[in-house]
Design an enzyme around this catalytic site. Structure first.
Site, PDB file in Angstrom:
ATOM      1  N   ASN A  19      -3.018   4.388  -8.777  1.00 44.66           N
ATOM      2  CA  ASN A  19      -3.194   5.797  -8.406  1.00 44.66           C
ATOM      3  C   ASN A  19      -4.669   6.086  -8.194  1.00 44.66           C
ATOM      4  O   ASN A  19      -5.527   5.526  -8.880  1.00 44.66           O
ATOM      5  CB  ASN A  19      -2.722   6.719  -9.546  1.00 44.66           C
ATOM      6  CG  ASN A  19      -1.221   6.899  -9.583  1.00 44.66           C
ATOM      7  OD1 ASN A  19      -0.517   6.569  -8.636  1.00 44.66           O
ATOM      8  ND2 ASN A  19      -0.728   7.449 -10.685  1.00 44.66           N
ATOM      9  N   ARG A  24       4.448   3.774  -8.653  1.00 41.22           N
ATOM     10  CA  ARG A  24       3.765   2.507  -8.942  1.00 41.22           C
ATOM     11  C   ARG A  24       4.722   1.461  -9.512  1.00 41.22           C
ATOM     12  O   ARG A  24       4.741   0.312  -9.042  1.00 41.22           O
ATOM     13  CB  ARG A  24       2.592   2.751  -9.886  1.00 41.22           C
ATOM     14  CG  ARG A  24       1.424   3.475  -9.241  1.00 41.22           C
ATOM     15  CD  ARG A  24       0.307   3.725 -10.236  1.00 41.22           C
ATOM     16  NE  ARG A  24       0.751   4.540 -11.360  1.00 41.22           N
ATOM     17  CZ  ARG A  24       0.051   4.750 -12.465  1.00 41.22           C
ATOM     18  NH1 ARG A  24      -1.133   4.165 -12.613  1.00 41.22           N
ATOM     19  NH2 ARG A  24       0.511   5.525 -13.417  1.00 41.22           N
TER      20      ARG A  24
END
Length: 752
Positions: free
Chosen positions: A39, A21
């Protein structure tokens, strides 16, 4: 004019807990894109909006420049209508949404990266000599994860709130620890303590002092406790062996770097890569003559199991101690590695003089992995820490979720769905309550972690295996019994991404056959859907049943009786029991028939005086391999007889061994000729079966092929005879790989 576009992105694979990320965040910001990343239970999702050229660069770079621990299995991009100016120019990381089926993958634990090691060694850094330094590119993963998505509250780091400095790093997109879930420092993270000796201001320095004074220290690692001592100290290593009740099995050794490994062993480039890679397994290496380790570390063994530090604590310990240490699993022989603090203090108190522990919990006990090199690639002997739970991807998706329960010895289980087979960490031998508890807890953890509810449960045919009994107690799923050696060959096929059919040579200790006898020297025509037993070693009795496994001289008596020859020295060594055992070998209910290749190797080892009784599985065969002269090129006559199935005569080889021994041929030459003759027996049988079946690919599997002399000889001879040869790499050839074979066979079973 460059068109403005908006794209939804879905990334699946090992993309959580690896800095994916923050990587996406930084990449999007650098390209001037707006949107978000997050996520969820399936992996990573993102939306990006901006000029088309920038979005295309983003999609390409996401694949090609992803973080070092990431493994992208799929990336899909779906174009959406632009928001027409209603979006702002920010790119943000979203919180993980709850719910949904978990399809994400979890990274294995990884050794410290270079940046973290630099901080560890920098006196000006606030994490100087902090034994829990980590970042998005390294550190604990599988052993601390309680659930997915992989966020701090679902790990054993949850009890450690981040301090202000760590929180700033965690929320800073430019920082290496941006969204690193285990981030911590001395002010807010786990801490060391030394138990069992006088309180110490510096537990690490006190531990080093204990090791220098010949003491044994239990050290809490990533997946459990290890027992450590000075590897050069004969008294300390002998004491460890006595206290652990481990008579002969070699200990692993940890050294600080490759240069130190080269002082002990021969290290080629492939082995060096394995030693220094992120997985940090124990690597089996040829031992140098006069290597500076105590004799009790690996008695009578030409190899050493060597590993490099794989936690910051190990790096500090090895740097301060200055030489090799023994680092072996913290357990009493035959029990699983201890991972809970309370259990460690209880179960290891009779072994360790002190305990170097810490307050970060280990969620899943995980032994060290063991590998070796063969043909320029790694071959797993034990697949565990550093590899698990990363999946084996198979050719054909599993039509229904599967649980494969594995074998009795060297057990692993396997949970599978879609194209992923999640082979578990090494469980061990299912012979006591502690190991069975580890097994059942492991299955439940994997089931929750990967959201798999099995609709098919595969098991071995042996009715007395605890793994079989576990399967038979399951409800709500279809049961599939899988023959042991068929599973071995299917495992080798799956390991190599093949479907068969192949001539599968499955040589191991024992496996329950479809005829109720104990197989173990088999050549099968096999694929995932079934098998035919085309050839096997001629069966001989096992006098006393399983007692013959622990006492190889009994198998020697059986083979000598079958061959009609005598070995006077062996008979003299066991004169008191000899006649009774020979009587058993001539038939009876206490002498089940076996075609086991492992038992043939045991017999020859006993005849040559290598080993009459064993302290661990396979010891006699291992020491027979160690004895063999690698330069010898002689062989014995081999005999195939019968048809459907063809019988391979082991008694003929025993007769030749006895003849050579009686003629005064040195034992190393006899051992080598025996190995080369088994290779010749395999090759001649496969050539005959190729004529009958037209199949020209051979798969080699089963624990006997851990013998490198046999494996290398078989691959060379079969290749020279025109065969294509498959061997194991990603899962062990021993029973540790069996659950994968069971799973892929069950996947091809017709639905009830």
């Amino acid at each position: 004019m460059n068109q403005r576009v908006r794209v939804a992105v879905r990334v699946e694979g090992i993309v959580q807990g690896v800095g994916f990320r923050p990587f996406v965040h930084g990449l999007a910001r650098s390209l001037g894109l707006s949107g978000h990343v997050g996520n969820d239970t399936a992996g990573v999702f993102a939306e990006v909006e901006g000029e088309r050229d920038a979005v295309e660069v983003f999609l390409t770079a996401t694949r090609s420049q992803c973080p070092p621990l990431a493994v992208i299995e799929s990336l899909t991009a779906t174009e959406l209508p632009p928001l027409d100016g209603t979006s702002d120019d920010e790119f943000v990381i979203l919180p993980s949404p709850p719910g949904g089926e978990a399809n994400t993958l979890v990274s294995a634990d990884s050794a410290p990266c270079h940046a973290c090691l630099a901080e560890l060694a920098d006196p000006a850094d606030r994490r100087y000599r902090y034994p829990f330094v980590n970042c998005t590119h390294c550190g604990p993963r599988f052993t601390i994860v309680r659930g997915v998505p992989y966020d701090r509250p679902r790990t054993t780091m949850a009890p450690f709130p981040m301090c202000g400095d760590c929180a700033r790093e965690y929320h800073d997109p430019a920082n290496r620890r941006f969204h690193a879930q285990p981030v911590c420092c001395p002010a807010c993270g786990p801490s060391l303590r030394l138990i069992g000796t006088s309180p110490a201001a510096d537990p690490l320095s006190a531990t080093v002092d204990l090791l220098r004074r010949g003491r044994i220290v239990a050290i809490k690692g990533l997946g459990g406790y290890h027992l450590a001592c000075d590897a050069a100290d004969e008294a300390a290593t002998s004491a460890l062996r006595d206290r652990k009740h481990r008579e002969d099995k070699p200990f692993a050794v940890m050294v600080s770097g490759v240069d130190d490994a080269r002082k002990l062993c021969e290290v080629d480039s492939c082995a060096a890569d394995l030693l220094t890679g992120r997985r940090r397994p124990i690597v089996l290496l040829p031992r140098r003559p006069g290597a500076p380790v105590a004799a009790a570390v690996a008695p009578g063994n030409r190899q050493l199991g060597v590993m490099l530090p794989y936690t910051p604590l190990h790096h500090l310990l090895l740097a301060d101690f200055g030489r090799a240490i023994v680092l072996t699993s913290g357990n009493i022989s035959d029990e699983p590695i201890v991972h809970l603090d309370t259990e460690a203090l209880t179960r290891l108190s009779g072994i360790a003089d002190a305990f170097l522990t810490h307050d970060r919990a280990i969620h899943v006990r995980t032994d060290d992995s063991v590998v070796r090199t063969f043909g320029g690639r790694e071959q797993l002997v034990r697949r565990s820490r550093g590899y698990v739970p990363e999946p084996i991807t198979v050719r054909t998706p599993f039509p229904r979720p599967v649980l494969a329960c594995g074998a009795e010895l060297k057990n692993t289980f396997c949970l599978a769905k879609n194209r992923h087979a999640f082979v578990s960490h090494h469980i061990g031998d299912l012979e006591n309550y502690e190991t069975l508890r580890s097994y059942t807890e492991g299955i439940e953890h994997f089931r929750r972690l990967f959201d798999i509810t099995p609709r098919v449960v595969a098991h071995d045919l042996h009715p007395e295996y605890l793994s079989t009994k576990y399967a038979l107690d399951r409800t709500g799923a279809e049961l599939v019994g899988v023959q042991h050696h068929h599973a071995h060959i299917a495992s080798c096929l799956a390991d190599n991404g093949e479907a068969g059919p192949v001539l599968g040579v499955a040589f191991d200790g024992l496996g329950y056959g479809t005829d109720g006898t104990l197989w173990g020297g088999e050549i099968l025509l096999a694929d995932f859907t079934g098998f035919r037993r085309l050839a096997h070693l001629e069966p001989v009795p096992m006098p006393g049943g399983t007692a013959a496994i622990r006492r190889p001289w009994r198998m020697a008596a059986a083979y000598l009786t079958a061959a009609g020859v005598s070995a006077p020295a062996l008979r003299e060594r066991h004169a008191a029991e000899w006649q009774a055992v020979v009587s058993l070998a001539r038939g009876g209910t206490q002498a089940p028939l076996t075609s086991s290749a492992g038992r043939l190797f045991d017999a020859v080892a006993a005849i040559l005086g290598v080993r009459d009784e064993i302290g661990y599985e396979g010891q006699a065969a291992i020491e027979l391999e160690q004895l063999a002269d690698p330069l010898e090129r002689g062989t014995y006559p081999v005999r195939l007889h019968g048809e459907d199935p063809i019988l391979l005569s082991g008694a003929d080889l025993v007769r030749s061994v006895v003849d050579d021994q009686a003629a005064g041929v040195p034992a190393p030459l006899v051992a080598a000729r025996f190995h080369r003759s088994v290779v010749r027996l395999i090759t001649e049988a496969c050539k005959a079966l190729r004529e009958a079946t037209g199949v020209g690919t051979v798969a080699l599997s089963g624990g006997v092929f851990q013998n490198l002399l046999l494996l290398r000889g078989s691959v060379e001879a079969l290749t020279e005879a025109g065969f294509r040869v498959l061997t194991h790499s990603r899962v062990p050839c021993n029973d540790g790989g069996l659950s994968l074979g069971q799973a892929v066979i069950a996947a091809h079973e017709p639905r009830a």
